[in-house]
Design a protein around this motif. Sequence first.
Motif, PDB file in Angstrom:
ATOM      1  N   ILE A 100     -22.125   3.154 -15.848  1.00  0.00           N
ATOM      2  CA  ILE A 100     -22.690   4.010 -16.797  1.00  0.00           C
ATOM      3  C   ILE A 100     -21.777   5.441 -16.797  1.00  0.00           C
ATOM      4  CG2 ILE A 100     -23.497   5.238 -18.337  1.00  0.00           C
ATOM      5  CD1 ILE A 100     -26.356   4.092 -17.638  1.00  0.00           C
ATOM      6  N   MET A 101     -21.730   5.713 -16.064  1.00  0.00           N
ATOM      7  CA  MET A 101     -21.040   6.879 -15.825  1.00  0.00           C
ATOM      8  C   MET A 101     -19.595   6.902 -14.647  1.00  0.00           C
ATOM      9  SD  MET A 101     -23.880   9.664 -15.986  1.00  0.00           S
ATOM     10  CE  MET A 101     -25.479  10.116 -16.616  1.00  0.00           C
ATOM     11  N   GLY A 102     -19.587   6.372 -14.018  1.00  0.00           N
ATOM     12  CA  GLY A 102     -18.670   6.075 -12.969  1.00  0.00           C
ATOM     13  C   GLY A 102     -19.141   6.602 -11.613  1.00  0.00           C
ATOM     14  N   GLU A 103     -18.259   5.251 -10.956  1.00  0.00           N
ATOM     15  CA  GLU A 103     -18.951   5.763  -9.150  1.00  0.00           C
ATOM     16  C   GLU A 103     -18.504   7.615  -9.071  1.00  0.00           C
ATOM     17  OE1 GLU A 103     -19.414   2.828  -6.998  1.00  0.00           O
ATOM     18  OE2 GLU A 103     -19.725   1.921  -8.964  1.00  0.00           O
ATOM     19  N   SER A 104     -17.814   7.659  -9.018  1.00  0.00           N
ATOM     20  CA  SER A 104     -17.525   8.895  -8.750  1.00  0.00           C
ATOM     21  C   SER A 104     -18.263  10.420  -9.130  1.00  0.00           C
ATOM     22  CB  SER A 104     -16.203  10.170  -9.197  1.00  0.00           C
ATOM     23  OG  SER A 104     -16.106   9.868 -10.645  1.00  0.00           O
ATOM     24  N   THR A 105     -19.450   9.669 -10.485  1.00  0.00           N
ATOM     25  CA  THR A 105     -20.214  11.355 -11.268  1.00  0.00           C
ATOM     26  C   THR A 105     -21.537  10.501 -10.637  1.00  0.00           C
ATOM     27  OG1 THR A 105     -19.383  10.202 -13.340  1.00  0.00           O
ATOM     28  CG2 THR A 105     -21.531  11.213 -13.009  1.00  0.00           C
ATOM     29  N   ALA A 106     -21.512   8.719  -9.983  1.00  0.00           N
ATOM     30  CA  ALA A 106     -23.050   8.421  -9.020  1.00  0.00           C
ATOM     31  C   ALA A 106     -23.090   9.004  -8.304  1.00  0.00           C
ATOM     32  CB  ALA A 106     -23.001   6.677  -8.962  1.00  0.00           C
ATOM     33  N   LYS A 107     -21.405   9.318  -6.979  1.00  0.00           N
ATOM     34  CA  LYS A 107     -21.698   9.510  -5.696  1.00  0.00           C
ATOM     35  C   LYS A 107     -22.220  10.800  -5.937  1.00  0.00           C
ATOM     36  CE  LYS A 107     -18.526   6.566  -3.409  1.00  0.00           C
ATOM     37  NZ  LYS A 107     -17.028   6.561  -3.175  1.00  0.00           N
ATOM     38  N   SER A 108     -21.831  11.740  -6.820  1.00  0.00           N
ATOM     39  CA  SER A 108     -22.064  13.306  -6.842  1.00  0.00           C
ATOM     40  C   SER A 108     -23.805  13.778  -7.102  1.00  0.00           C
ATOM     41  CB  SER A 108     -20.859  14.328  -8.421  1.00  0.00           C
ATOM     42  OG  SER A 108     -19.846  13.961  -7.947  1.00  0.00           O
ATOM     43  N   SER A 116     -27.022  -0.309 -26.059  1.00  0.00           N
ATOM     44  CA  SER A 116     -25.885  -1.347 -25.606  1.00  0.00           C
ATOM     45  C   SER A 116     -24.878  -0.842 -26.185  1.00  0.00           C
ATOM     46  CB  SER A 116     -26.952  -2.641 -25.640  1.00  0.00           C
ATOM     47  OG  SER A 116     -28.191  -2.213 -25.431  1.00  0.00           O
ATOM     48  N   ILE A 117     -23.937  -1.382 -27.741  1.00  0.00           N
ATOM     49  CA  ILE A 117     -23.133  -1.328 -28.670  1.00  0.00           C
ATOM     50  C   ILE A 117     -21.873   0.081 -26.669  1.00  0.00           C
ATOM     51  CG2 ILE A 117     -21.951  -1.066 -30.076  1.00  0.00           C
ATOM     52  CD1 ILE A 117     -24.075  -3.072 -31.072  1.00  0.00           C
ATOM     53  N   GLY A 118     -22.947   1.398 -28.090  1.00  0.00           N
ATOM     54  CA  GLY A 118     -22.075   2.583 -27.146  1.00  0.00           C
ATOM     55  C   GLY A 118     -22.340   2.433 -25.408  1.00  0.00           C
ATOM     56  N   LYS A 119     -23.155   2.185 -25.014  1.00  0.00           N
ATOM     57  CA  LYS A 119     -22.967   2.359 -23.909  1.00  0.00           C
ATOM     58  C   LYS A 119     -21.779   1.700 -23.373  1.00  0.00           C
ATOM     59  CE  LYS A 119     -25.556  -0.171 -21.194  1.00  0.00           C
ATOM     60  NZ  LYS A 119     -26.807  -0.496 -20.484  1.00  0.00           N
ATOM     61  N   THR A 120     -21.793   0.395 -23.741  1.00  0.00           N
ATOM     62  CA  THR A 120     -20.806  -0.473 -23.615  1.00  0.00           C
ATOM     63  C   THR A 120     -19.267   0.656 -23.354  1.00  0.00           C
ATOM     64  OG1 THR A 120     -22.084  -2.191 -23.895  1.00  0.00           O
ATOM     65  CG2 THR A 120     -19.524  -3.209 -23.703  1.00  0.00           C
ATOM     66  N   LEU A 121     -19.428   0.716 -25.095  1.00  0.00           N
ATOM     67  CA  LEU A 121     -17.963   1.747 -25.495  1.00  0.00           C
ATOM     68  C   LEU A 121     -17.514   2.809 -24.768  1.00  0.00           C
ATOM     69  CD1 LEU A 121     -18.639   1.163 -29.256  1.00  0.00           C
ATOM     70  CD2 LEU A 121     -17.058  -0.379 -28.119  1.00  0.00           C
ATOM     71  N   LEU A 122     -18.605   3.315 -24.668  1.00  0.00           N
ATOM     72  CA  LEU A 122     -18.634   4.601 -23.273  1.00  0.00           C
ATOM     73  C   LEU A 122     -17.724   4.062 -21.747  1.00  0.00           C
ATOM     74  CD1 LEU A 122     -19.100   7.309 -24.078  1.00  0.00           C
ATOM     75  CD2 LEU A 122     -21.296   7.307 -23.689  1.00  0.00           C
ATOM     76  N   ILE A 151     -22.554  13.976 -17.630  1.00  0.00           N
ATOM     77  CA  ILE A 151     -23.262  14.383 -18.087  1.00  0.00           C
ATOM     78  C   ILE A 151     -24.000  13.851 -18.647  1.00  0.00           C
ATOM     79  CG2 ILE A 151     -25.708  14.513 -16.812  1.00  0.00           C
ATOM     80  CD1 ILE A 151     -24.908  14.311 -13.666  1.00  0.00           C
ATOM     81  N   MET A 152     -23.799  15.918 -19.155  1.00  0.00           N
ATOM     82  CA  MET A 152     -23.693  16.154 -20.826  1.00  0.00           C
ATOM     83  C   MET A 152     -23.074  15.266 -21.469  1.00  0.00           C
ATOM     84  SD  MET A 152     -23.754  20.521 -20.184  1.00  0.00           S
ATOM     85  CE  MET A 152     -24.504  20.494 -21.790  1.00  0.00           C
ATOM     86  N   LEU A 153     -21.877  14.780 -21.245  1.00  0.00           N
ATOM     87  CA  LEU A 153     -21.716  14.129 -22.290  1.00  0.00           C
ATOM     88  C   LEU A 153     -22.542  12.462 -22.900  1.00  0.00           C
ATOM     89  CD1 LEU A 153     -17.564  14.127 -21.906  1.00  0.00           C
ATOM     90  CD2 LEU A 153     -18.264  15.443 -23.911  1.00  0.00           C
ATOM     91  N   TRP A 154     -23.050  12.413 -21.927  1.00  0.00           N
ATOM     92  CA  TRP A 154     -23.402  11.067 -21.493  1.00  0.00           C
ATOM     93  C   TRP A 154     -24.756  11.347 -22.277  1.00  0.00           C
ATOM     94  CZ3 TRP A 154     -27.957   8.335 -19.989  1.00  0.00           C
ATOM     95  CH2 TRP A 154     -28.238   7.087 -19.531  1.00  0.00           C
ATOM     96  N   VAL A 155     -25.781  12.478 -21.953  1.00  0.00           N
ATOM     97  CA  VAL A 155     -27.394  12.778 -22.430  1.00  0.00           C
ATOM     98  C   VAL A 155     -26.436  12.566 -23.560  1.00  0.00           C
ATOM     99  CG1 VAL A 155     -28.614  14.310 -22.256  1.00  0.00           C
ATOM    100  CG2 VAL A 155     -27.914  13.346 -19.856  1.00  0.00           C
ATOM    101  N   ASN A 156     -25.606  13.723 -24.912  1.00  0.00           N
ATOM    102  CA  ASN A 156     -25.563  14.046 -25.146  1.00  0.00           C
ATOM    103  C   ASN A 156     -25.172  12.929 -26.520  1.00  0.00           C
ATOM    104  OD1 ASN A 156     -24.571  15.441 -28.289  1.00  0.00           O
ATOM    105  ND2 ASN A 156     -23.046  16.260 -26.658  1.00  0.00           N
TER     106      ASN A 156
END
Length: 302
Positions: free
Chosen positions: A71-79, A228-234, A256-261
């Motif tokens: 969802i957020m990318g590998e770097s964010t997941a590691k953080s 589901s549509i938004g998650k794919t586009l994001l 994280i704030m962008l995704w939660v928003n």
Amino acid sequence: MKIIKFKDLKSILFKSASSWNDVDPFRESATISYFAIFSIPGLLMIIIWAAGIFFGEEAVQGEVSNQLGGIMGESTAKSLEGILENSAVEDSNVFMKIIGIGALVYGATTLFFQLQKTLNYLWDVEAVPDNNFKKLLVDRASSLGLILVLAFLLLITLLLSSIISVVSDWITDNFGDNIYFFVEVVNFLVSFGIVTLLFAIMFKVLPDVKIQWRSVWVGAMVTSLLFSIGKTLLGLYFGISDPTSSFGAAGTIILIMLWVNYTCLILFFGAMFTKIYAKHFGHPIQPANHAKWSASYQLKQT
């Protein structure tokens, strides 16, 4: 569940969009995003602890990292993994461990507690002042219960993912890649069903209203589809561009704030859709036993 005619669906969608815009959803989602920064470590740790009883904490944490990475990318997941490690309750004396766990539970439930306030605002209800302390305890317990439901759904996801992985490998080996598409469709439907169940539970449990399941399920399915549509586009947007590159070390928090928003905007629209759908088809909506209609709503009715 009643089949919605296109004319009804169009009317409900337009009314939902108009009502959603009137409640200033961007302000509300920004508030939830702020609280999410402080709640996510405790939320993830409780989910990992609860689900780890059955699958092991390392396996669950790996699955959580994979989901977040997708969802957020590998770097964010590691953080986030680093945040979890720093937030862990270390082996210390019993008193300090209780304090640490209590702080995690309080932080994790705060996100759903604030989310409940916003949903109450969307549904035009408010808690009765006489039951504030009792209501507070009930709300925190409900939030903790919802977190455990998240852990349970993660368990189901892990189990079904393992089964689908084995089945897809067997189908590919015996029938080729043509039927593999069918397995992927099944995988999507299973994921869609789990997300729909989660949204349905949130719409039913969190707001202080009595609403029928037939309205809740329709709203949850619409919300899940939009999510589901938004998650794919994001995910595509984050893959093509890096909107947090200019924020340096704070990039993870911003992401994280962008995704939660975004998630909250979808959730609030789904809640408003559920409300408009229920009213459109005459499904009864009443405040819960410990709540009442808000003053602004009562003023509108006079």
